[in-house]
Design a protein around this motif. Sequence first.
Motif, PDB file in Angstrom:
ATOM      1  N   GLU A  33     -19.368 -62.116   0.364  1.00 15.49           N
ATOM      2  CA  GLU A  33     -20.636 -61.905  -0.329  1.00 15.49           C
ATOM      3  C   GLU A  33     -20.698 -62.860  -1.528  1.00 15.49           C
ATOM      4  O   GLU A  33     -19.660 -63.277  -2.053  1.00 15.49           O
ATOM      5  CB  GLU A  33     -20.723 -60.452  -0.847  1.00 15.49           C
ATOM      6  N   ILE A  34     -21.887 -63.143  -1.993  1.00 12.49           N
ATOM      7  CA  ILE A  34     -22.002 -64.030  -3.152  1.00 12.49           C
ATOM      8  C   ILE A  34     -21.174 -63.492  -4.320  1.00 12.49           C
ATOM      9  O   ILE A  34     -20.498 -64.241  -5.020  1.00 12.49           O
ATOM     10  CB  ILE A  34     -23.486 -64.191  -3.553  1.00 12.49           C
ATOM     11  N   GLU A  35     -21.205 -62.189  -4.530  1.00  7.07           N
ATOM     12  CA  GLU A  35     -20.457 -61.604  -5.632  1.00  7.07           C
ATOM     13  C   GLU A  35     -18.960 -61.877  -5.497  1.00  7.07           C
ATOM     14  O   GLU A  35     -18.258 -62.067  -6.504  1.00  7.07           O
ATOM     15  CB  GLU A  35     -20.690 -60.084  -5.694  1.00  7.07           C
ATOM     16  N   ASP A  36     -18.449 -61.889  -4.272  1.00  9.24           N
ATOM     17  CA  ASP A  36     -17.010 -62.112  -4.062  1.00  9.24           C
ATOM     18  C   ASP A  36     -16.567 -63.494  -4.530  1.00  9.24           C
ATOM     19  O   ASP A  36     -15.409 -63.687  -4.901  1.00  9.24           O
ATOM     20  CB  ASP A  36     -16.648 -61.972  -2.573  1.00  9.24           C
TER      21      ASP A  36
ATOM     22  N   MET B 119     -17.264 -64.913  -7.126  1.00  8.77           N
ATOM     23  CA  MET B 119     -17.246 -65.011  -8.589  1.00  8.77           C
ATOM     24  C   MET B 119     -15.950 -64.546  -9.239  1.00  8.77           C
ATOM     25  O   MET B 119     -15.654 -64.911 -10.367  1.00  8.77           O
ATOM     26  CB  MET B 119     -18.371 -64.125  -9.159  1.00  8.77           C
ATOM     27  N   VAL B 120     -15.195 -63.700  -8.555  1.00 14.95           N
ATOM     28  CA  VAL B 120     -14.144 -62.934  -9.234  1.00 14.95           C
ATOM     29  C   VAL B 120     -12.895 -63.774  -9.516  1.00 14.95           C
ATOM     30  O   VAL B 120     -12.433 -64.526  -8.655  1.00 14.95           O
ATOM     31  CB  VAL B 120     -13.748 -61.701  -8.389  1.00 14.95           C
TER      32      VAL B 120
ATOM     33  N   LEU C 110     -10.019 -59.313  -4.353  1.00 13.94           N
ATOM     34  CA  LEU C 110     -10.601 -58.104  -3.766  1.00 13.94           C
ATOM     35  C   LEU C 110      -9.710 -56.882  -4.006  1.00 13.94           C
ATOM     36  O   LEU C 110     -10.177 -55.735  -3.955  1.00 13.94           O
ATOM     37  CB  LEU C 110     -10.824 -58.296  -2.262  1.00 13.94           C
TER      38      LEU C 110
END
Lengths: 432, 432, 432, 432
Positions: free
Chosen positions: A38-41, A43-44, A167
């Motif tokens: 996902e796009i959010e993934d 970023m981390v 994750l």
Amino acid sequence: MKELPKLPFQGVPTDPATLFADYQQARKVTEAICAPLEIEDYMVQAMTDASPARWHLGHVTWFFETFILKEYTPGYKPVNDVYAYLFNSYYNSAGPQFYRPHRGLISRPTVKQVYDYRKQIDEHMADLIETAPPHLMEGLVGSLIILGVNHEQQHQELLVTDIKYNLSVNPLHPVYQKVNIPSLPPAAPLRWVHFEGGLHTIGHDAQGFAFDNEWPRHQAYVAPFLLASRPVTNAEFMEFIEAGGYERVDLWLSAGWRTMKEQGWQAPLYWEKHDGLWWHHTMSGFLPVDQNALLCHVSYYEADAYARWRDKRLPTEEEWEFAALRQPLQGNLLESGLYHPLGGTSPRAGQELEHMFGDVWEWTKSAYLPYPGFQPLQGSVGEYNGKFMVNQMVLRGGSCATPLSHIRPTYRNFFPPDARWQFSGVRLADDA
Amino acid sequence: MKELPKLPFQGVPTDPATLFADYQQARKVTEAICAPLEIEDYMVQAMTDASPARWHLGHVTWFFETFILKEYTPGYKPVNDVYAYLFNSYYNSAGPQFYRPHRGLISRPTVKQVYDYRKQIDEHMADLIETAPPHLMEGLVGSLIILGVNHEQQHQELLVTDIKYNLSVNPLHPVYQKVNIPSLPPAAPLRWVHFEGGLHTIGHDAQGFAFDNEWPRHQAYVAPFLLASRPVTNAEFMEFIEAGGYERVDLWLSAGWRTMKEQGWQAPLYWEKHDGLWWHHTMSGFLPVDQNALLCHVSYYEADAYARWRDKRLPTEEEWEFAALRQPLQGNLLESGLYHPLGGTSPRAGQELEHMFGDVWEWTKSAYLPYPGFQPLQGSVGEYNGKFMVNQMVLRGGSCATPLSHIRPTYRNFFPPDARWQFSGVRLADDA
Amino acid sequence: MKELPKLPFQGVPTDPATLFADYQQARKVTEAICAPLEIEDYMVQAMTDASPARWHLGHVTWFFETFILKEYTPGYKPVNDVYAYLFNSYYNSAGPQFYRPHRGLISRPTVKQVYDYRKQIDEHMADLIETAPPHLMEGLVGSLIILGVNHEQQHQELLVTDIKYNLSVNPLHPVYQKVNIPSLPPAAPLRWVHFEGGLHTIGHDAQGFAFDNEWPRHQAYVAPFLLASRPVTNAEFMEFIEAGGYERVDLWLSAGWRTMKEQGWQAPLYWEKHDGLWWHHTMSGFLPVDQNALLCHVSYYEADAYARWRDKRLPTEEEWEFAALRQPLQGNLLESGLYHPLGGTSPRAGQELEHMFGDVWEWTKSAYLPYPGFQPLQGSVGEYNGKFMVNQMVLRGGSCATPLSHIRPTYRNFFPPDARWQFSGVRLADDA
Amino acid sequence: MKELPKLPFQGVPTDPATLFADYQQARKVTEAICAPLEIEDYMVQAMTDASPARWHLGHVTWFFETFILKEYTPGYKPVNDVYAYLFNSYYNSAGPQFYRPHRGLISRPTVKQVYDYRKQIDEHMADLIETAPPHLMEGLVGSLIILGVNHEQQHQELLVTDIKYNLSVNPLHPVYQKVNIPSLPPAAPLRWVHFEGGLHTIGHDAQGFAFDNEWPRHQAYVAPFLLASRPVTNAEFMEFIEAGGYERVDLWLSAGWRTMKEQGWQAPLYWEKHDGLWWHHTMSGFLPVDQNALLCHVSYYEADAYARWRDKRLPTEEEWEFAALRQPLQGNLLESGLYHPLGGTSPRAGQELEHMFGDVWEWTKSAYLPYPGFQPLQGSVGEYNGKFMVNQMVLRGGSCATPLSHIRPTYRNFFPPDARWQFSGVRLADDA
């Protein structure tokens, strides 16, 4: 356009078609690794060492732009001047670097913009490979493209390990991919394989690509030794845990004990005990630990303590390399798509050692130091390896996240002794 | 279904239509603030205090789910059990909380999933407001809805300030919105307005909504005092900088000097000097500092040092409130859509003080402490305010990110003396 | 020789004989406190706040040298130029300061050299007092001598508390003095004494010595209130511990809970449980906690949590002062030589409140802030108090380590809310 | 009484007279090093690594008490049970250890009490040596005494280096001893001495005392190499500084650059520039740096950067040892009483290399790792060396603080790459 000497790889294909095919293949694999995210993934950055996927995508692209396009494409205009700063990892000769622990705090360029950046650089690279004069391709530029491809392959492995880590800190237990990890049969009993001592030849012969830290090829005296036929399994390491291995100070290096206590380690990274059973975070979700699989995600400190508990030791990198030269270059590598180590299989006919390549990197007891006569590459790419040669230990053999075309018997990976988020395991050795 | 006593707001409308309209309005404004964001922008937590936008969206929703739906909707099933943990800020009575500094390390739920969560809660809330028995709505549930709306309004301001901060650390200078910030005329000269001393009545009368920290209304003796007709402007603060204000230890509180030196402050937050001119990061991009605008983004330490340099002082919160009761409740608030303070305008006919509401919160010299006879709200919502009453200073008046319906003369905002990322400015006072 | 205005103490004796007697008395008491120490004991700084005894001896001497001798003795030659740096605590106007956390890392000047330093300054001071023109003694110099004497008295208390702390970290449990601490009868039952509300006069009238933070005298409205007849006893606080007070998050300020958990507090400072009984480190060695003695060595956070648990509160400093003005100035002070709080005795005939002075400082719920109209002293000594007026809480009443001539009803002591090494206890209050 | 096997030193004298003479000599030298100290000087621990002199005095005594007297003296009563805790450095098998960074916070036992402790242990040791049955002295006890003597000799060097550091942080510049350090003639020009490659024998032959990390003797292949005839001088290192060596990132290991910048290094430890001239803290006070003396107090990082700047490298420990075996064991060692390195003298007739022993320890490029087949000593003393074999580099040759009888060609000293407070210098090497 600078006319630097060719990098010292001999016998590498420098015809445009092969170079371009290798380039395209590397670029494609990188994006395939990111496809499930996902796009959010993207970023981390859950710890300093585990860069955001988006940063990796940009950084490997920056490598081609900075060391090739800016140098060898006449009139080249950078895609965005700020990228030179944001995507520089540690190349001081290429300018200042955005503060590494803050890579996850930058929301722009967006993921889409980074893919656009990749696309633009790919087009420029295609142009360059098609149009550059042959002497350049046979010379430095060809070498740099090959270096860039290998660099991107290294980051493919880091993408996998960093995504896994990033994750893992989420209590929702996100699943990277719903791939079925096979249930494994019990590991073959561990055999001890004898190797001759003597003056052995160590290091790469510079025929084909290798990193500078694999040079120069040199002589080293190695005493006769025994090597375990396969790496340690989870079942074997559970015995260590149950025997109180994490509570017996006599088994540990002093720095290892201190680190372990400070960090609260009681098992390999990602392991959690629920109702008496070990579970762990994997790329396929939160799963029970398979006792028959190879042990993974242990630090050098844990590897060393485990070996001491078994009254064995870790191999030196020279021992490992000497043994590996006789083994087939095959294994559970990136191409399996599992991103997870498999089990301690029985020896195949005529094969002395199992799992030398793939599954898990194997900690050696060798500090990461320059080989006798070592010279780093000239220019900025000389910062690639040499400047890290202190306070790190050598790992050998590749893992389930290493591309097949990237690994070889002479390959030297290196991490600090407390690193655990790589696919790092243990193969025991002993004096003969 | 618990039958708790109503929260002690008197005279608040508890008819379903009004409650639902207020609820919907609050929910809509929150989402409007986030509308310009890229998905990546929702993720960033560039310092512990500046939560990701996505977290705010979830947390205000969790507030309604936890304190209303779970308690008063028969048979209610939570949307996701883990959200109770992820979106709890600091309510210990509502269970454990995900570690605050790590809010930016969680890529799931995705932004889309958080909006889905909002939608589901909105539907449940609509059902509840429509169907709950009147005695509940007139009692605790109605009060909790009003509290939840005010809670969401507080987070609207935090969304603005946190988005501003989280975009500010990016060297690409992302623009939140391309809104034109008007160029301002020079500020009106500062006048000193005299206020009578005496036994003044301080605090909220509990007619209409207020937070518990505004209660109980009580007597306080205030000596005669002077209050500046408007807050300090950027031009005035630049004089302080140019006079070496950040290098004169005699002007600073001891803790302020230490903090300022450790953090390397040489100007308000977001200010950078380029070619002799001050620029700053704003919601509309990286812009020159307008000398005529009101000073913003200073800590209590800077406010206090500035006042000392001018041989003045900050007002107490009692002085401020007494003066504010006579001023119209209007100003440059959230509704202007600028999210940026404007200038020191001339007094309007018949008005003593300018900019008491909106533009910038005004630091007072009062520590944030309970009023005499203070009792926190009963139940979990009692954790809202009281437990923070130490080591913080009171600010008054609202800012350009405060909704109009949220501010009032008795409103007590509070932050530690080193906080700078709120829209915080300075109004001087003096003994009469 | 500068001719500055007199410090604003009125009605203080400035005849040379009295000044010299007070000076000599203060100097003698300081040395008497140190008399039981081994040379090694003078060196220890077991935390930043607990300066070595040797440093205190030098610093109070430096105060006289710096602010009096260097200014008002013609042709004065400093004893050692480096002392101006080593013994300056925080007076920026008097030059740079040796790094406070490193005061224990300096082995020279030796203890003997520091006593020599004291002797030389004493001789110079005797000369000055004898020979200075009367207008100086009646003016600034006399005032500064009185200030210096009071400063030294403050450090007498700090010597006791710092010595106590610095010996406490030694597993050998060193005994400062073998003084018999009397075994105590059960405390008198706690009574609630009622005080009238109204516009009360708070602060010092500047007749006789006071610190600048006690000025100016001003009006404050105080509502009617109840004050406990005596401070909390150890037995009472043990009930809090046994009731799980250190595990009930609802009782604590948020910052208090965090601090308490981070520091691992489970009881007052110095308490250790052995075989089910509480012991504590005292100036007379490691002893069982006497249940009948007054509670000591708790932070503001613990005082506040305890009060909440009892459904009471702490008094404000205005309440405390108003009540104290009617009580006799007597108690278990430094002169008792115990350096240990005694018990909750029965009221003496005609006395409303017990133990208002001496035994333990009493935490108030008032933040340490300037009184209305506060102006610090002029010159360097203006750094004495004002610059610490943030993030601290007021304590009142003196302790078993405070000299009798140093304490008064208006005296404002102040420490951060997490400080525990002072003799700090709790007196409860309630709304009337 | 346990009957353990003898430690594996062969050919060491175990007759009581020799053992006792060696014991007494070691004890006497330790106290002679401390003789110039004030009591206060014994207390200081200005960084974690630099233990207080008093602690060293106790610890070496504890070593004899713990590993010999408690084990082999029937009915032995410890001098003080708490000493087992206070004076244990890192021997987990001997029980818990007082927290190392707090060694300077303990004022008792006093210095006098520690000397008393020494005296009591000396008496017990004299008794034991006189009365123990011969088989014990020829066996384990004799070996342990020899180990204890060598242990005390190691701490003699640490006493010197720690005293030097602990006095250095004092702005009064205390002088340890007023010994005249000779002014030196210019160093002899640096020559390059050629050594043959081949399979060399490395390590100790276990005839006479050696530490376990020097075993087992083994074969190692060494390529032909060149070794500098003497270590680097201050004049040579000043050229590096003046050439901007501390500002050229390309010269440094990545971890070295980071450490150097974080610590603010701009010259060797103790160097300060005043009016364009370099001064440094020495055991004889604050003196100008003698350009002709050998460089000292540099870290591995600085040694490595310097070598890179000269286009040379550091030797491996095998190279160093092979070369050292041919050199006379003499030099400026502890016995000179200077505790300061001397200059780069001209070669003496028939001598290839100068200053191989004494003056300064020489950083090698070898990580501190176990030799092939390494086994630590049995029992508690097995914690002496092996557990530190990670993240450290080997130094060779002894220094001006090493006793002559303590050093030998096979001796392996080791420190982390950032350590600077030892007498550590640089000898360059090159490939032949």
